[in-house]
Design an enzyme around this catalytic site. Structure first.
Site, mmCIF file in Angstrom:
data_model
loop_
_atom_site.group_PDB
_atom_site.id
_atom_site.type_symbol
_atom_site.label_atom_id
_atom_site.label_comp_id
_atom_site.label_asym_id
_atom_site.label_seq_id
_atom_site.Cartn_x
_atom_site.Cartn_y
_atom_site.Cartn_z
ATOM 1 N N ASP A 1 17.131 -102.183 -62.290
ATOM 2 C CA ASP A 1 17.395 -100.763 -62.541
ATOM 3 C C ASP A 1 17.524 -100.609 -64.061
ATOM 4 O O ASP A 1 18.443 -101.182 -64.668
ATOM 5 C CB ASP A 1 18.691 -100.340 -61.831
ATOM 6 C CG ASP A 1 18.969 -98.860 -61.985
ATOM 7 O OD1 ASP A 1 18.512 -98.254 -62.976
ATOM 8 O OD2 ASP A 1 19.664 -98.302 -61.118
ATOM 9 N N VAL A 2 16.634 -99.845 -64.665
ATOM 10 C CA VAL A 2 16.595 -99.774 -66.134
ATOM 11 C C VAL A 2 17.808 -99.067 -66.732
ATOM 12 O O VAL A 2 17.995 -99.088 -67.954
ATOM 13 C CB VAL A 2 15.297 -99.090 -66.657
ATOM 14 C CG1 VAL A 2 14.070 -99.888 -66.270
ATOM 15 C CG2 VAL A 2 15.213 -97.639 -66.191
ATOM 16 N N TYR B 1 15.181 -82.519 -67.460
ATOM 17 C CA TYR B 1 13.989 -83.384 -67.540
ATOM 18 C C TYR B 1 13.261 -83.142 -68.863
ATOM 19 O O TYR B 1 12.898 -84.084 -69.569
ATOM 20 C CB TYR B 1 13.052 -83.095 -66.360
ATOM 21 C CG TYR B 1 11.800 -83.961 -66.332
ATOM 22 C CD1 TYR B 1 11.802 -85.224 -65.752
ATOM 23 C CD2 TYR B 1 10.607 -83.501 -66.895
ATOM 24 C CE1 TYR B 1 10.649 -86.009 -65.727
ATOM 25 C CE2 TYR B 1 9.453 -84.284 -66.873
ATOM 26 C CZ TYR B 1 9.479 -85.534 -66.284
ATOM 27 O OH TYR B 1 8.333 -86.308 -66.275
ATOM 28 N N LYS C 1 12.580 -85.929 -71.984
ATOM 29 C CA LYS C 1 11.261 -86.382 -72.426
ATOM 30 C C LYS C 1 11.033 -86.090 -73.910
ATOM 31 O O LYS C 1 10.385 -86.876 -74.610
ATOM 32 C CB LYS C 1 10.174 -85.736 -71.567
ATOM 33 C CG LYS C 1 10.161 -86.261 -70.124
ATOM 34 C CD LYS C 1 9.898 -87.765 -70.077
ATOM 35 C CE LYS C 1 9.721 -88.287 -68.664
ATOM 36 N NZ LYS C 1 9.390 -89.724 -68.612
#
Ligand code: NAD
Length: 256
Positions: free
Chosen positions: A67-68, A162, A166
């Site tokens: 899991d990053v 989101y 990004k």
């Protein structure tokens, strides 16, 4: 001379979120260029299905469940993969999640923190951990998967969390590139438009998709391989002068 720069024989490429979708397509592209592939995914079943899909194409990929968002586990993964393969040449920091539907003023803490933890923190933990091995070797290429949502605010769906995550990936990419440029490590990003994967299949109703396509000069969504080919370019020596760039692969979406 020119096509040789696209080869990656003997290199080791690590792809997060590599079990399916854009990540899996990147794995296939880099393998075709000659790289040894390590698929990272948080979901063992997804990682295994990606590994098997590559095997049917003659690619023997390694897989690693991670899991990053767990920075200590990311550090351990980099150490384990280096110990196993003896080198790390390329990182594609692709793992990401999209959750939509909450207006900014109603966004619960959990939603904000979860999306930013995976999309932004996770990308940094991976760049830091795998980048260290590249810096030691004096050579490496990192490709972070951002989004056109880092440039625009999507419609009709609301997803401030989101979009912001990004945009952060794009500036993280430029900042790391500046720090590492004279030490042989290039850091670039790709900003895709809507791509046909589980991610868009999970969140979309047909009317939403109609708006997306109407807003796209090319009049269509993208396919994972159309991102993978850009990732391949940014990973190999053909892009030796590029660092800090975020390449928009968006069918023209951000022009309008
Ligand atoms: P996907 O949901 O099909 O695949 C994402 C993969 O990442 C899955 O295998 C998942 O298990 C893995 N993953 C998720 N969270 C993880 C974590 N914490 N640790 C490790 N692995 C994790 O998504 P996709 O469409 O292939 O998207 C890949 C990347 O591209 C994401 O960063 C996404 O934000 C970005 N992107 C996608 C689109 C699109 O329209 N599909 C557009 C722009 C950008």
């Amino acid at each position: 001379m020119f096509f040789e720069k696209f080869r990656m024989d003997g290199q080791v490429a690590v792809i997060t979120g590599g079990g399916r979708g854009i990540g899996l397509s990147c794995a296939e592209a880099l393998a075709e260029a000659g790289a040894r592939i390590v698929i990272i995914d948080r979901d063992d079943a997804v990682a295994e299905s990606g590994r098997q899909a590559l095997a049917t194409k003659g690619v023997q990929a390694d897989k690693y469940v991670l899991d990053v968002t767990d920075s200590a586990a990311v550090d351990k993964a980099a150490a384990d993969i280096f110990a196993r393969h003896g080198r790390i040449d390329v990182l594609v920091a692709n793992a990401g999640i999209a959750r939509t539907g909450a207006r900014a003023e109603d966004t619960p803490d959990e939603l904000w923190l979860n999306v930013n933890d995976v999309n932004y923190n996770g990308v940094f933990w991976c760049n830091r951990a795998f980048g260290k091995y590249m810096l030691k070797a004096g050579r490496g290429a990192i490709v972070n998967i951002g989004s056109m949502s880092g440039y625009i605010a999507n419609r009709p769906q609301f997803q401030t969390y989101y979009n912001a995550s990004k945009a952060a990936v794009h500036h993280l990419t430029a900042s790391l590139a500046a720090e590492w440029a004279d030490r042989g490590v290039r850091v670039n990003a790709v900003a895709p438009t809507y791509i046909e994967t589980e991610m868009t299949r999970n969140i979309v109703d047909r009317s939403m998709m109609d708006v997306w396509i109407r807003d796209t000069p090319m009049g269509r969504m993208g396919q994972p391989h159309e991102i993978a080919s850009v990732v391949h370019f940014l990973s190999c020596d053909a892009s030796s002068l590029l660092t800090g760039a975020t390449v928009k692969a968006d069918g023209g979406f951000t022009i309008w």
